[in-house]
Design an enzyme around this catalytic site. Structure first.
Site, PDB file in Angstrom:
ATOM      1  N   ARG A   1      -3.434   4.612  -1.607  1.00 32.12           N
ATOM      2  CA  ARG A   1      -3.261   3.240  -1.116  1.00 32.12           C
ATOM      3  C   ARG A   1      -2.946   2.238  -2.224  1.00 32.12           C
ATOM      4  NH1 ARG A   1      -5.522  -0.494   2.837  1.00 32.12           N
ATOM      5  NH2 ARG A   1      -6.502  -2.309   1.832  1.00 32.12           N
TER       6      ARG A   1
ATOM      7  N   GLU B   1       1.588  -5.807  11.039  1.00 28.41           N
ATOM      8  CA  GLU B   1       1.169  -4.402  11.054  1.00 28.41           C
ATOM      9  C   GLU B   1       2.109  -3.675  12.015  1.00 28.41           C
ATOM     10  OE1 GLU B   1      -1.052  -2.943   9.259  1.00 28.41           O
ATOM     11  OE2 GLU B   1      -2.334  -4.552   8.487  1.00 28.41           O
TER      12      GLU B   1
ATOM     13  N   HIS C   1       0.839  -1.195   0.000  1.00 25.75           N
ATOM     14  CA  HIS C   1       0.000   0.000   0.000  1.00 25.75           C
ATOM     15  C   HIS C   1       0.877   1.249   0.000  1.00 25.75           C
ATOM     16  CE1 HIS C   1      -3.082  -2.841   1.993  1.00 25.75           C
ATOM     17  NE2 HIS C   1      -3.299  -2.759   0.695  1.00 25.75           N
TER      18      HIS C   1
ATOM     19  N   GLU D   1       1.901   3.429   3.177  1.00 24.74           N
ATOM     20  CA  GLU D   1       2.513   2.790   4.342  1.00 24.74           C
ATOM     21  C   GLU D   1       4.039   2.841   4.211  1.00 24.74           C
ATOM     22  OE1 GLU D   1       0.637  -1.048   4.631  1.00 24.74           O
ATOM     23  OE2 GLU D   1      -1.365  -0.172   4.658  1.00 24.74           O
TER      24      GLU D   1
ATOM     25  N   SER E   1       1.471  -1.238   7.752  1.00 22.18           N
ATOM     26  CA  SER E   1       1.197  -0.403   8.918  1.00 22.18           C
ATOM     27  C   SER E   1      -0.258   0.064   8.754  1.00 22.18           C
ATOM     28  CB  SER E   1       2.147   0.800   8.972  1.00 22.18           C
ATOM     29  OG  SER E   1       1.928   1.690   7.901  1.00 22.18           O
ATOM     30  N   TYR E   2      -0.977   0.264   9.885  1.00 21.16           N
ATOM     31  CA  TYR E   2      -0.484   0.326  11.238  1.00 21.16           C
ATOM     32  C   TYR E   2      -1.334  -0.616  12.097  1.00 21.16           C
ATOM     33  CZ  TYR E   2      -4.618   3.354  11.851  1.00 21.16           C
ATOM     34  OH  TYR E   2      -5.892   3.857  11.872  1.00 21.16           O
TER      35      TYR E   2
END
Length: 499
Positions: free
Chosen positions: A310, A458, A250, A253, A383-384
């Site tokens: 994303r 994550e 993504h 991230e 993340s997250y």
């Protein structure tokens, strides 16, 4: 906060919300697609998020089973789901939609609160830090021949490279410096390779490291002591064992790619500094492979145009929206949800492996024998949320046969990460800890390619910054996931090699 009647009242709001939430956020997404022009580092040309906030919906025990329905409802209304747990949902909304959310009825056991009340202000504050660290990095890089600390001097883990975020070009340059610095040193073999190209033509690159076997290395036993390793620790039936770390599915991230390279760098440094160390043993026992950025198109777009982008940047047949959510496009239990618009942040594509990136990486994971390797571990960094999860993600009714061992190893990883930096991580099955759609990477790795030790991590944090983790937290995050991955490698070594 308001709370009466039933969560189903939120579905009634769909009669109202699409006209506001749908139109306002869809128009902003349209702008994302056509943004163009020059950019200036991290912040130039960036889309703004004025008036937007991130809300945490806290479900009561009575409503946990309805988590999927609530997530799908928000997605159908154009909301951007940031994170879910068994009893919370984090969703990004504009000001109009936020007010409508408050005005509509929620179950009495459910509460809602804005934990990032002014999204643009947070982004602005993080950008100040990014500009400062980016400027410092450039100065040190430009002055590296004047006794200044060179970010690309990889003989130390203290390189300032690990203290800020980087462009795709600088990330790839770092990988190539790993090869230049360490390949051939003290028996280490470091190589780079390409697994394919993105829709926009960027290279999908990976780096591998291993330590050539010898007959005098020390090895771990189940008691934690050492024994003599009698030869080819990383080889079984002529096939090298491989440990694969993937990150950056993504675009927004950013801490994933930074952490992946930190791990590989740290491992190589530890192994070359002490041939009798656990790091050296593991590097003899496994080929460690890092694909730090599987979505360079989305990552670049997030840096240069739209911070919260994303998906990838692939054309999907829509006139106004681009991109596929890579982590919903893998070919295991994939299905096409007709209600999901191509504009949705979680759009899975029209078929499994439609995305250039998942197709290339899926082929890599499924064809290790062509390279003379058998992949024993696959860890996908995100993340997250501070979670470490094993399959399956698509359904809690589909339980892996290795669940007990996967859970045992995962708990050890979480403990190792907590011990390193003091931050708590939770371990468990992905479908239970967070909402995931079919087509998840770890489901494919475990369910199709038979990679037994498949996990999704994550990374930091739990919502204070969300995807906008400040540069001061890059190194601590990378340090703790490195400790976790080292623990996992040692666990696999004891389970499959030492005995």
């Amino acid at each position: 906060m308001r709370g009466v009647n039933s969560l189903t009242a939120l579905f009634f709001s769909s009669m109202i919300l699409p006209a506001s939430l749908g139109s306002s956020q869809a128009s902003r997404r349209d702008a994302q697609v056509v943004l163009s022009g020059t950019t200036d580092g991290v912040t130039g040309g960036q889309e703004r998020y004025d008036g937007e906030s991130v809300w945490r919906v806290k479900l009561g025990d009575h409503d946990r089973a309805r988590r999927e329905e609530v997530v799908q409802m928000f997605e159908s209304l154009g909301g951007d789901i940031w994170h879910t747990t068994s009893d919370t949902i984090d969703v990004r909304l504009d000001s109009t939609s936020s007010q409508l959310l408050m005005d509509n009825q929620l179950h009495a056991t459910t509460t809602i609160e804005p934990f990032i009340p002014d999204l643009q202000s947070l982004i602005d504050s993080i950008n100040v830090d990014l500009e400062s660290t980016s400027t410092s990095f450039k100065k040190k890089n430009n002055n590296r021949n004047k006794n200044k600390q060179d970010p690309f001097n990889l003989t130390t883990i203290d390189t300032p490279f690990h203290d800020t975020y980087h462009s795709v070009e600088d990330l790839y340059k770092f990988g190539d410096k790993l090869v230049e610095t360490f390949d051939g040193k003290d028996g280490v073999v470091v190589t780079s390779f390409e697994i394919g190209e993105t829709f926009e033509g960027k290279k999908l690159r990976g780096w591998s490291a291993k330590l050539q076997s010898n007959s005098s290395g020390s090895a771990m036993s189940t008691s934690g002591r050492t024994r003599t390793d009698r030869g080819g620790g990383g080889v079984t039936d002529g096939i090298e064992r491989e440990f694969v770390v993937q990150s950056g599915q993504h675009g927004r991230e950013w801490v994933g790619p930074s952490s992946a390279f930190y791990f590989l760098h740290s491992l190589i440094l530890a192994a070359t500094s002490d041939p009798s160390s656990e790091a050296a043993l593991l590097l003899r026992s496994f080929t460690f492979t890092v694909v730090p950025l599987i979505n360079p198109d989305g990552y670049t777009y997030s840096r240069e145009h739209s911070r919260l982008w994303r998906k990838n940047r692939q054309q999907v047949g829509s006139k106004s929206c681009l991109g596929i959510d890579l982590n919903s496009n893998w070919g295991y239990k994939w299905r096409y949800p007709k209600a999901v618009s191509p504009c949705s942040e979680s759009y899975p594509g029209k078929e499994a492996f439609e995305a250039y990136e998942t197709k290339a990486m899926g082929y890599y994971l499924g064809n290790g024998t062509e390279r003379g390797t058998k992949i024993r571990a696959f860890v996908d960094l995100h993340s997250y949320g501070q979670l470490f999860m094993f399959p399956f993600a698509h359904s809690c009714e589909d339980y892996p046969s290795d669940a007990e061992m996967l859970m045992e190893a995962g708990l050890g990883v979480a403990k190792a990460m907590r011990t390193k930096q003091g931050e708590g991580y939770e371990a468990g099955q992905a479908c239970d800890l967070t909402y995931r759609a079919p087509g998840d990477a770890i489901d494919f790795a475990y369910g199709v390619t038979d990679i037994r030790w498949s996990y999704s991590a994550e990374l930091r944090d739990t919502g204070t910054y969300g995807f906008m983790l400040p540069p001061s937290l890059i190194r601590p995050t990378a340090d703790e996931i490195t400790a976790g991955l080292m623990y996992l490698a040692k666990f696999i070594y004891v389970a499959e090699i030492a005995n």
